[in-house]
Design an enzyme around this catalytic site. Structure first.
Site, mmCIF file in Angstrom:
data_model
loop_
_atom_site.group_PDB
_atom_site.id
_atom_site.type_symbol
_atom_site.label_atom_id
_atom_site.label_comp_id
_atom_site.label_asym_id
_atom_site.label_seq_id
_atom_site.Cartn_x
_atom_site.Cartn_y
_atom_site.Cartn_z
ATOM 1 N N GLY A 42 43.605 35.027 26.523
ATOM 2 C CA GLY A 42 44.918 35.003 27.174
ATOM 3 C C GLY A 42 46.059 35.097 26.169
ATOM 4 O O GLY A 42 45.841 35.124 24.948
ATOM 5 N N CYS B 22 56.396 24.667 28.880
ATOM 6 C CA CYS B 22 57.103 25.396 27.813
ATOM 7 C C CYS B 22 58.614 25.086 27.747
ATOM 8 O O CYS B 22 59.154 24.815 26.674
ATOM 9 C CB CYS B 22 56.875 26.901 27.972
ATOM 10 S SG CYS B 22 56.830 27.460 29.677
ATOM 11 N N ARG C 51 49.000 16.202 32.549
ATOM 12 C CA ARG C 51 50.265 15.823 31.888
ATOM 13 C C ARG C 51 50.848 14.511 32.392
ATOM 14 O O ARG C 51 51.430 13.750 31.619
ATOM 15 C CB ARG C 51 51.310 16.925 32.068
ATOM 16 C CG ARG C 51 51.023 18.155 31.228
ATOM 17 C CD ARG C 51 52.085 19.199 31.506
ATOM 18 N NE ARG C 51 51.757 20.476 30.912
ATOM 19 C CZ ARG C 51 52.223 21.639 31.361
ATOM 20 N NH1 ARG C 51 53.053 21.670 32.409
ATOM 21 N NH2 ARG C 51 51.884 22.758 30.778
ATOM 22 N N GLN D 82 63.738 32.038 32.104
ATOM 23 C CA GLN D 82 62.380 32.047 31.546
ATOM 24 C C GLN D 82 61.780 33.453 31.518
ATOM 25 O O GLN D 82 61.800 34.182 32.522
ATOM 26 C CB GLN D 82 61.490 31.080 32.349
ATOM 27 C CG GLN D 82 61.985 29.642 32.228
ATOM 28 C CD GLN D 82 61.131 28.610 32.950
ATOM 29 O OE1 GLN D 82 61.676 27.720 33.600
ATOM 30 N NE2 GLN D 82 59.820 28.683 32.850
ATOM 31 N N LYS E 46 58.231 19.600 37.218
ATOM 32 C CA LYS E 46 57.529 19.354 35.940
ATOM 33 C C LYS E 46 58.552 19.028 34.847
ATOM 34 O O LYS E 46 58.375 18.091 34.080
ATOM 35 C CB LYS E 46 56.710 20.592 35.526
ATOM 36 C CG LYS E 46 55.375 20.717 36.250
ATOM 37 C CD LYS E 46 54.545 21.881 35.706
ATOM 38 C CE LYS E 46 54.939 23.191 36.314
ATOM 39 N NZ LYS E 46 54.095 24.333 35.981
ATOM 40 N N HIS F 218 62.088 31.762 26.032
ATOM 41 C CA HIS F 218 62.771 31.076 27.136
ATOM 42 C C HIS F 218 64.124 30.549 26.653
ATOM 43 O O HIS F 218 64.263 30.146 25.496
ATOM 44 C CB HIS F 218 61.964 29.862 27.600
ATOM 45 C CG HIS F 218 60.744 30.179 28.407
ATOM 46 N ND1 HIS F 218 60.367 31.452 28.776
ATOM 47 C CD2 HIS F 218 59.810 29.352 28.943
ATOM 48 C CE1 HIS F 218 59.262 31.397 29.492
ATOM 49 N NE2 HIS F 218 58.892 30.128 29.605
ATOM 50 N N SER G 26 56.515 36.402 30.108
ATOM 51 C CA SER G 26 55.275 35.996 29.422
ATOM 52 C C SER G 26 54.895 34.566 29.773
ATOM 53 O O SER G 26 53.741 34.177 29.581
ATOM 54 C CB SER G 26 55.429 36.155 27.904
ATOM 55 O OG SER G 26 56.566 35.447 27.462
HETATM 56 N N1 LIG Z 1 52.503 31.603 28.859
HETATM 57 C C1 LIG Z 1 53.214 30.516 28.603
HETATM 58 O O1 LIG Z 1 54.420 30.566 28.227
HETATM 59 C C2 LIG Z 1 52.597 29.167 28.713
HETATM 60 C C3 LIG Z 1 53.278 28.102 28.189
HETATM 61 C C4 LIG Z 1 52.741 26.831 28.305
HETATM 62 C C5 LIG Z 1 51.549 26.656 28.945
HETATM 63 N N2 LIG Z 1 50.876 27.715 29.464
HETATM 64 C C6 LIG Z 1 49.601 27.447 30.140
HETATM 65 O O2 LIG Z 1 48.532 28.002 29.409
HETATM 66 C C7 LIG Z 1 47.514 28.459 30.294
HETATM 67 C C8 LIG Z 1 47.189 29.917 30.030
HETATM 68 O O3 LIG Z 1 48.369 30.673 29.989
HETATM 69 P P1 LIG Z 1 48.389 32.179 29.476
HETATM 70 O O4 LIG Z 1 49.802 32.566 29.549
HETATM 71 O O5 LIG Z 1 47.642 32.344 28.184
HETATM 72 O O6 LIG Z 1 47.536 32.910 30.657
HETATM 73 P P2 LIG Z 1 46.727 34.278 30.640
HETATM 74 O O7 LIG Z 1 47.297 35.204 29.639
HETATM 75 O O8 LIG Z 1 46.646 34.696 32.062
HETATM 76 O O9 LIG Z 1 45.254 33.840 30.115
HETATM 77 C C9 LIG Z 1 44.377 33.038 30.874
HETATM 78 C C10 LIG Z 1 43.132 32.743 30.049
HETATM 79 O O10 LIG Z 1 42.281 31.852 30.782
HETATM 80 C C11 LIG Z 1 40.946 32.410 30.733
HETATM 81 N N3 LIG Z 1 40.113 31.958 31.839
HETATM 82 C C12 LIG Z 1 40.272 32.224 33.161
HETATM 83 N N4 LIG Z 1 39.252 31.671 33.868
HETATM 84 C C13 LIG Z 1 38.444 31.053 32.968
HETATM 85 C C14 LIG Z 1 37.234 30.319 33.057
HETATM 86 N N5 LIG Z 1 36.641 30.101 34.248
HETATM 87 N N6 LIG Z 1 36.666 29.817 31.921
HETATM 88 C C15 LIG Z 1 37.252 30.044 30.717
HETATM 89 N N7 LIG Z 1 38.403 30.746 30.557
HETATM 90 C C16 LIG Z 1 38.994 31.231 31.674
HETATM 91 C C17 LIG Z 1 41.191 33.890 30.748
HETATM 92 O O11 LIG Z 1 40.007 34.577 30.388
HETATM 93 P P3 LIG Z 1 39.741 36.116 30.857
HETATM 94 O O12 LIG Z 1 40.544 36.992 29.936
HETATM 95 O O13 LIG Z 1 38.271 36.261 30.663
HETATM 96 O O14 LIG Z 1 40.171 36.216 32.292
HETATM 97 C C18 LIG Z 1 42.297 33.970 29.718
HETATM 98 O O15 LIG Z 1 41.747 33.825 28.428
HETATM 99 C C19 LIG Z 1 48.039 28.140 31.691
HETATM 100 O O16 LIG Z 1 47.556 26.852 32.044
HETATM 101 C C20 LIG Z 1 49.526 28.085 31.505
HETATM 102 O O17 LIG Z 1 50.162 27.278 32.476
HETATM 103 C C21 LIG Z 1 51.365 28.976 29.357
#
Ligand SMILES: NC(=O)c1ccc[n+]([C@@H]2O[C@H](COP(=O)([O-])OP(=O)(O)OC[C@H]3O[C@@H](n4cnc5c(N)ncnc54)[C@H](OP(=O)(O)O)[C@@H]3O)[C@@H](O)[C@H]2O)c1
Length: 329
Positions: A13, A128, A100, A155, A204, A233, A158
């Site tokens: 991700g 974030c 959290r 925001q 949140k 952001h 991404s």
């Molecule tokens: N983006 C931000 O600014 C941000 C900031 C703070 C927190 N977060 C949090 O971080 C998390 C991920 O965000 P992201 O932006 O990186 O999302 P993303 O780009 O959609 O990536 C999601 C990841 O989760 C994996 N995944 C999905 N189902 C899974 C499973 N059953 N077992 C193991 N891995 C699995 C996906 O794998 P595949 O590629 O195989 O589908 C991918 O690696 C979320 O909880 C989000 O709320 C994000």
């Protein structure tokens, strides 16, 4: 520092791949690294320090021998997998909202409340927009006390992961992910709506800010808005202080706080734009000014890289803080 064994869950991700980048940049001694994602990614591999690592799926026993698990695969995966990783002996730093607000789980921004993480095996990384906001807030809290906060966010897409970026760059005329066309409009809606009229993202920010600043009485409101920007952001906030302070004292207080860079010279068109923060771990603060009607209130504009300081870097800085604590105790 001792060599550590690391696992990343959600490695493919946006946040997961940034974990790899930031781990390369920071000077960690890494003995081994395991990368996990969903079954869709089996057969894929990712590069780390010039070596290729195959993606695995989580299986019973897969975290044995791992020191730290950096988790970023959404709330459902964290709910299922984090307890397993802790049981198998790892310390988990989780990016999702799953834990959290659990009383026994610390919610940590290292510059603000690293001590909350001591002796804990499951640590939550905040939302974030909250992460970047609590740095200037902590500076002001320590110096003048806080009465209330009014947040307005801008925001980047991404923040929704890869699906958000794809919707901004899509070729189709119809939105594929957001309810409105993010190529053409801002959207005052992030995450689901609650019966209060607030969104979960707004709630949140409210709840997490109180927890991190250890002040359940703080009065906070928030409006969270998605904007057509790829990364970075921005949060505009109005903060009511407990003590009246001059603008100069407030600026000095913010400048003196760890990881904050004050950019505030409107005559030279110097103020925080989100591109300033992209690719680094600082929190930029500017447009600092007093409320025209209330001498106790100050307004400011705060930007940071949502994938780095807002997610991956903050989690890695927590890990670094815990390792440093272990080395010195
Ligand atoms: N983006 C931000 O600014 C941000 C900031 C703070 C927190 N977060 C949090 O971080 C998390 C991920 O965000 P992201 O932006 O990186 O999302 P993303 O780009 O959609 O990536 C999601 C990841 O989760 C994996 N995944 C999905 N189902 C899974 C499973 N059953 N077992 C193991 N891995 C699995 C996906 O794998 P595949 O590629 O195989 O589908 C991918 O690696 C979320 O909880 C989000 O709320 C994000």
């Amino acid at each position: 520092m001792k060599k550590i064994h690391i696992a990343i869950v959600g490695a493919t991700g946006l946040v997961g791949q940034t974990f790899l980048k930031v781990l390369e940049e920071y000077d960690f001694q890494i003995a081994s690294i395991k990368l996990f994602a969903s079954p869709n990614s089996l057969g894929k591999s990712l590069q780390f320090k010039g070596q290729s690592y195959n993606i695995e799926t989580v299986q019973p026993g897969c975290f044995r021998g791992i020191d730290y698990v950096l988790m970023s695969a959404g709330k459902k995966v964290s709910t299922d997998v984090a307890p397993q990783a802790v049981k198998e002996g790892a310390i988990v730093i989780d990016n999702s909202s799953a834990f959290r607000m659990h009383e026994e789980v610390p919610l940590v921004v290292p510059e603000v409340n690293l001590n909350d993480a001591n002796q804990k095996r499951l640590i939550a990384n905040p939302n974030c927009s909250t992460i970047q906001s609590v740095l200037p807030l902590k500076a002001l809290q320590d110096a003048f006390g806080l009465e209330s906060i009014d947040y307005h966010t801008y925001q980047a897409v991404s923040g929704s992961g890869i699906k958000g970026l794809n919707d901004l760059h899509r070729k189709e005329s119809v939105p594929q992910f957001y309810p409105y066309d993010i190529q053409k409009t801002v959207i005052p809606h992030i995450d689901s709506f609650l019966s209060s009229g607030y969104t979960y993202e707004e709630q949140k920010m409210i709840d997490e800010t109180k927890k991190i600043l250890h002040d359940p009485q703080l009065r906070i409101t928030a409006t969270c808005v998605r904007v057509p920007v790829e990364f970075g952001h921005a949060v505009s906030m109005k903060v009511k202080l407990k003590q009246e302070a001059s603008l100069e004292t407030i600026q000095h207080t913010l400048k003196s706080f760890k990881s904050i860079i004050v950019v505030d010279d409107p005559s030279q068109l110097k103020y925080p734009v989100s591109t300033l923060a992209v690719g680094n771990d600082f929190v930029y603060v500017g447009r600092i000014r007093k409320d025209l009607h209330d001498p106790f209130s100050v307004l400011m504009f705060v930007v940071a890289d949502n994938i780095r300081k807002g997610a991956a870097s903050n989690a890695i800085q927590i890990m670094k803080g815990l390792m440093h604590h272990d080395d010195t105790h």
